[in-house]
Enzyme design. Structure first.
Site, PDB file in Angstrom:
ATOM      1  N   LYS A   1       1.135  -1.281   0.534  1.00 29.77           N
ATOM      2  CA  LYS A   1      -0.536   0.386   0.416  1.00 29.77           C
ATOM      3  C   LYS A   1       0.654   1.733  -0.137  1.00 29.77           C
ATOM      4  O   LYS A   1       0.376   2.056  -1.172  1.00 29.77           O
ATOM      5  CB  LYS A   1      -1.314  -0.250   1.095  1.00 29.77           C
ATOM      6  CG  LYS A   1      -1.599   0.925   1.537  1.00 29.77           C
ATOM      7  CD  LYS A   1      -2.591   1.282   2.328  1.00 29.77           C
ATOM      8  CE  LYS A   1      -2.953   0.234   3.206  1.00 29.77           C
ATOM      9  NZ  LYS A   1      -3.981   0.806   4.506  1.00 29.77           N
TER      10      LYS A   1
ATOM     11  N   LYS B   1       3.646  -2.053  11.345  1.00 27.52           N
ATOM     12  CA  LYS B   1       2.280  -2.308  12.059  1.00 27.52           C
ATOM     13  C   LYS B   1       2.272  -2.347  13.880  1.00 27.52           C
ATOM     14  O   LYS B   1       2.726  -3.104  13.726  1.00 27.52           O
ATOM     15  CB  LYS B   1       0.544  -2.586  11.091  1.00 27.52           C
ATOM     16  CG  LYS B   1      -0.294  -2.653  11.593  1.00 27.52           C
ATOM     17  CD  LYS B   1      -1.045  -1.478  10.524  1.00 27.52           C
ATOM     18  CE  LYS B   1      -2.328  -1.233  11.094  1.00 27.52           C
ATOM     19  NZ  LYS B   1      -2.646  -0.501  10.017  1.00 27.52           N
TER      20      LYS B   1
ATOM     21  N   ASP C   1      -5.723   4.126  13.302  1.00 26.78           N
ATOM     22  CA  ASP C   1      -6.196   2.715  13.273  1.00 26.78           C
ATOM     23  C   ASP C   1      -7.171   2.491  13.964  1.00 26.78           C
ATOM     24  O   ASP C   1      -7.839   2.934  14.626  1.00 26.78           O
ATOM     25  CB  ASP C   1      -4.920   1.470  12.743  1.00 26.78           C
ATOM     26  CG  ASP C   1      -5.623   0.316  11.395  1.00 26.78           C
ATOM     27  OD1 ASP C   1      -6.016   0.428  10.226  1.00 26.78           O
ATOM     28  OD2 ASP C   1      -6.630  -0.876  12.645  1.00 26.78           O
TER      29      ASP C   1
END
Ligand code: NDP
Ligand code: 2IT
Length: 451
Positions: free
Chosen positions: A113, A125, A165
């Site tokens: 991405k 992440k 997130d």
């Protein structure tokens, strides 16, 4: 068996307790098969085998005290998956379902991405199994402080730049950034999604949802369509869903659904104007449940059902589906229901919201399909622009950032279309996005030699 099948089999064996990670690897690597023949140099350098292994996994305990003085222990994670093209970059998720496999799937997807955004960002992440729901602001603050007291030593503006997130929004980023700044004694671009007042970028809160809708518009335009007059089903009611809904409304579409983990509301008159304002206040200020929308506006509420269950069970007619809640929310039977509902396009705001079987249904039925790593890349793209602004020590206007976001989404769409064509899968945006993102990272990895 092809070399790629072999790599997938090895991941299944090594990481057998990580189903979401295996799913993401299978989704990406299967579509990379056309690159095997064209790039023997990648095969020889074992790039495929190297790219599925995170460069570093950090796991740590987070100990904090609730308002009653009771002590809690949570688990924290940061997976620095691939730093070939830039500092690790990707969000933090606070949700009780978080485990290593989930963070690895998200970090793996993030590599490709981020490469697609055209900006120099590696993939990472992190997060925790902490559940912010039902916690007071002070409890969330104490948790964020405790989380950052360990995380700070692993991140930095040129090393690893986390953001939000699920469960991590403006409030959490404020607490996290405050603690980082206090410990390190530096004001730097170490987190994105900051408020404007202390170095954030305008349009970052809106960016994932807006970018998703810009991407959807590009897909529709390829078949001579626009959003004007289209009926749109959106799942979730958080950051991504809210701003996707706002942009759909601005472009003349009608949003008929929103949801949370308790249930789904359907409003055939459209969730817009004062009703959209109500959702913003409900979810971002009062942190209430979507059921209250149904009570206030006297529309149907389906307890315990997802948007896709409702479309399947009630036979709703829908033109466009924008899943914006979580992974694996659309199963095969939901995808079949979307075909029956007359859906023309599915674009993913959430990460990996469709199972592999659901994706197959879209592809076999000629539905325009915008995969997550292309369609929801607007969020991290504007995070990249926030990093640029922090380095420049200035802040751009809303218009400047929005124009750049629109241009980036156009470029992501174009790269995906062109790579799909170049590698023999015209019109297949999943293959195109995966290959375009992969090529950039693989070339960088190759340049560094064997490491
Ligand atoms: P938020 O926390 O703001 O909102 C999440 C929404 O999804 C809430 O309505 C939540 O309901 C619902 N939800 C979350 N988990 C579940 C679950 N297990 N089952 C059912 N509903 C669920 O998160 P975001 O809007 O930021 O994120 C939504 C999706 O978009 C995620 O997949 C995320 O990875 C992805 N994404 C986010 C980006 C960003 O910039 N924020 C960028 C790119 C992708 P409830 O409140 O009841 O939990
Ligand atoms: O999944 C994602 O792209 C995000 N949660 C945003 C990451 C970021 O660094 O802005």
């Amino acid at each position: 068996m092809s070399m790629i099948d072999d790599v997938i089999a090895k991941v299944k064996e090594k990481d057998k307790d990580q189903p979401e990670f295996i799913q993401a690897v299978e989704e990406v690597l299967t579509t990379l098969k056309p690159t095997e023949e064209k790039h023997p140099e990648f095969v020889k350098a074992k790039i495929y085998e190297r790219i599925v292994e995170p460069e570093r996994v950090v796991m740590f305990k987070v100990v904090w005290e609730d308002d009653k003085g009771e002590i809690h222990v949570n688990r924290g994670y940061r997976v620095q998956f691939n730093g070939a093209i830039g500092p690790y970059k990707g969000g933090l998720r606070f949700h009780p379902t978080v485990n290593l496999g989930i963070i690895k799937f998200l970090g793996f997807e993030q590599i490709f991405k981020n490469a697609l955004t055209t900006l120099p960002m590696g993939g990472g992440k992190g997060g925790s199994d902490f559940n912010p729901k039902g916690k007071s602001d002070r409890e969330v603050m104490r948790f964020c402080y405790a989380f950052m007291q360990e995380l700070y030593r692993h991140i930095g503006p040129d090393t690893d730049v986390p953001a939000g997130d699920i469960g991590v929004g403006a409030r959490e980023i404020g607490f996290l950034y405050g603690m980082y700044k206090k410990i390190v004694n530096e004001h730097t671009g170490v987190l994105t999604g900051k408020a404007f007042e202390y170095g954030g970028s305008l349009i970052r809160p809106e960016a994932t949802g807006y970018g998703l809708v810009y991407f959807t518009s590009e897909m529709l335009a390829s078949e001579g369509m626009t959003l004007e007059g289209k009926t749109v089903a959106i799942s979730g009611a958080g950051n991504v869903a809210q701003h996707a809904a706002q942009k759909v409304n601005q472009l003349g579409g009608k949003v008929i659904t929103l949801s949370d983990s308790n249930g789904t509301v359907v409003d055939m008159d459209g969730i817009k104007g004062e009703k959209w304002d109500f959702v913003m206040e409900l979810k971002n200020v009062r942190r209430g449940r979507i059921r209250e929308y149904a009570e206030k506006y006297n529309v149907p509420y389906y307890e315990g059902k997802s948007v896709w269950d409702v479309i399947r069970d009630e036979g709703l007619k829908v033109d466009i589906a924008l899943p914006c809640a979580t992974q694996n929310e659309i199963h095969k039977d939901h995808a079949e229901a979307l075909v029956k509902a007359g859906v023309k396009a599915v674009a993913e705001g959430a990460n990996m919201p469709s199972t592999l079987e659901a994706i197959k249904v879209y592809q076999e039925n000629g539905i325009l399909y915008g995969p997550a790593k292309a369609a929801n890349a607007g969020g991290v793209a504007v995070s990249g622009l926030e990093m640029s602004q922090n380095s420049l020590r200035l802040q751009w206007t809303r218009e400047e950032v929005d124009n750049k976001l629109r241009e980036i989404m156009r470029k992501i769409y174009k790269q995906s279309v062109e790579a799909a064509e170049a590698y023999g899968k015209p019109g297949d945006l999943l293959t195109g996005a995966n290959i375009a993102g992969f090529l950039k990272v693989a070339k960088a990895m190759l340049a560094y030699g064997v490491m």
